[in-house]
Design an enzyme around this catalytic site. Structure first.
Site, PDB file in Angstrom:
ATOM      1  N   THR A   1      -5.075   6.495  -2.938  1.00  0.00           N
ATOM      2  CA  THR A   1      -6.018   6.156  -4.020  1.00  0.00           C
ATOM      3  C   THR A   1      -5.942   7.164  -5.162  1.00  0.00           C
ATOM      4  OG1 THR A   1      -7.488   5.273  -2.318  1.00  0.00           O
ATOM      5  CG2 THR A   1      -8.456   5.668  -4.490  1.00  0.00           C
TER       6      THR A   1
ATOM      7  N   ARG B   1       0.854  -1.206   0.000  1.00  0.00           N
ATOM      8  CA  ARG B   1       0.000   0.000   0.000  1.00  0.00           C
ATOM      9  C   ARG B   1       0.887   1.253   0.000  1.00  0.00           C
ATOM     10  NH1 ARG B   1      -5.735  -0.390  -0.619  1.00  0.00           N
ATOM     11  NH2 ARG B   1      -5.929   1.408   0.743  1.00  0.00           N
TER      12      ARG B   1
ATOM     13  N   HIS C   1      -4.744  -2.380  -7.739  1.00  0.00           N
ATOM     14  CA  HIS C   1      -5.413  -2.608  -6.456  1.00  0.00           C
ATOM     15  C   HIS C   1      -4.476  -3.431  -5.577  1.00  0.00           C
ATOM     16  CE1 HIS C   1      -8.310  -4.087  -3.497  1.00  0.00           C
ATOM     17  NE2 HIS C   1      -7.752  -5.271  -3.676  1.00  0.00           N
TER      18      HIS C   1
HETATM   19  P1  ADP Z   1      -8.209   1.791  -2.889  1.00  0.00           P
HETATM   20  O1  ADP Z   1      -8.251   1.069  -4.236  1.00  0.00           O
HETATM   21  O2  ADP Z   1      -7.066   2.769  -2.816  1.00  0.00           O
HETATM   22  O3  ADP Z   1      -8.260   0.846  -1.719  1.00  0.00           O
HETATM   23  P2  ADP Z   1     -11.088   2.372  -2.543  1.00  0.00           P
HETATM   24  O4  ADP Z   1     -11.256   0.973  -2.049  1.00  0.00           O
HETATM   25  O5  ADP Z   1     -11.635   3.507  -1.740  1.00  0.00           O
HETATM   26  O6  ADP Z   1      -9.537   2.714  -2.830  1.00  0.00           O
HETATM   27  O7  ADP Z   1     -11.775   2.501  -3.985  1.00  0.00           O
HETATM   28  C1  ADP Z   1     -11.733   1.438  -4.903  1.00  0.00           C
HETATM   29  C2  ADP Z   1     -11.442   1.998  -6.290  1.00  0.00           C
HETATM   30  O8  ADP Z   1     -12.540   2.793  -6.740  1.00  0.00           O
HETATM   31  C3  ADP Z   1     -10.230   2.929  -6.366  1.00  0.00           C
HETATM   32  O9  ADP Z   1      -9.005   2.252  -6.456  1.00  0.00           O
HETATM   33  C4  ADP Z   1     -10.537   3.740  -7.594  1.00  0.00           C
HETATM   34  O10 ADP Z   1     -10.207   3.037  -8.798  1.00  0.00           O
HETATM   35  C5  ADP Z   1     -12.059   3.890  -7.525  1.00  0.00           C
HETATM   36  N1  ADP Z   1     -12.442   5.147  -6.843  1.00  0.00           N
HETATM   37  C6  ADP Z   1     -12.322   5.454  -5.511  1.00  0.00           C
HETATM   38  N2  ADP Z   1     -12.788   6.690  -5.248  1.00  0.00           N
HETATM   39  C7  ADP Z   1     -13.226   7.189  -6.439  1.00  0.00           C
HETATM   40  C8  ADP Z   1     -13.824   8.444  -6.857  1.00  0.00           C
HETATM   41  N3  ADP Z   1     -14.077   9.419  -5.993  1.00  0.00           N
HETATM   42  N4  ADP Z   1     -14.103   8.599  -8.182  1.00  0.00           N
HETATM   43  C9  ADP Z   1     -13.887   7.609  -9.080  1.00  0.00           C
HETATM   44  N5  ADP Z   1     -13.334   6.408  -8.753  1.00  0.00           N
HETATM   45  C10 ADP Z   1     -13.005   6.198  -7.461  1.00  0.00           C
END
Ligand code: ADP
Length: 135
Positions: A92, A86, A116
């Site tokens: 993100t 991470r 991811h």
């Molecule tokens: P991460 O992948 O960093 O753990 P999250 O689990 O919060 O983040 O979100 C899953 C995925 O959804 C992100 O990796 C990203 O591709 C997409 N995402 C998150 N927030 C947004 C947003 N505000 N607008 C568009 N896509 C988003």
């Protein structure tokens, strides 16, 4: 303690042809690839994987993005791999990610963020089970 985490290389990573460079960062950090597969993330699998964002207004966009092509899945193994990967990825939102992180160097924005990685040991176990089954 050796741990495992689930990595998914997203469509932007594949389309930008930075798969090799991203995998190299994991190798340089000392991690090992325990399992790999190519899979379309769609339907029930996609909804399970993204259950925590399924009600967000941006979910349809994420669905369209993630189903653009088959994705690359890896089980990555190593010491503190969940937390350290991470850190290697960065936040993100690629725009907020420092240079030198994977998302900072290769990502575009909050959605197009290259990869991811599981966010905890618990979700790593669930996600590895989901995509690779029982071992
Ligand atoms: P991460 O992948 O960093 O753990 P999250 O689990 O919060 O983040 O979100 C899953 C995925 O959804 C992100 O990796 C990203 O591709 C997409 N995402 C998150 N927030 C947004 C947003 N505000 N607008 C568009 N896509 C988003």
């Amino acid at each position: 303690m050796e741990e495992e985490t689930l990595i998914i290389l997203k469509p932007d990573c594949i389309e930008k042809k930075c798969v090799g460079q991203v995998l190299e960062r994991f190798e340089r950090a000392g991690f090992c690839f325990a399992q790999a597969r190519v899979l379309r993330l769609e339907g029930t699998l996609l909804r399970e994987h993204y259950a925590h964002i399924a009600q967000k207004p941006f979910f349809p966009e994420v669905e369209a993005f993630m189903t653009r092509c088959p994705l690359l899945f890896f089980v990555l193994r190593g010491k503190n791999v969940v937390e350290r990967v991470r850190d290697l990825l960065g936040p993100t939102d690629s725009k907020k990610a420092d240079k030198g992180t994977i998302r900072g160097d290769f990502g575009t924005d909050v959605m197009h963020n290259i990869a991811h990685a599981s966010d905890s040991l618990e979700s790593a176990a669930l996600e590895i089970q989901r995509f690779f089954g029982k071992r």
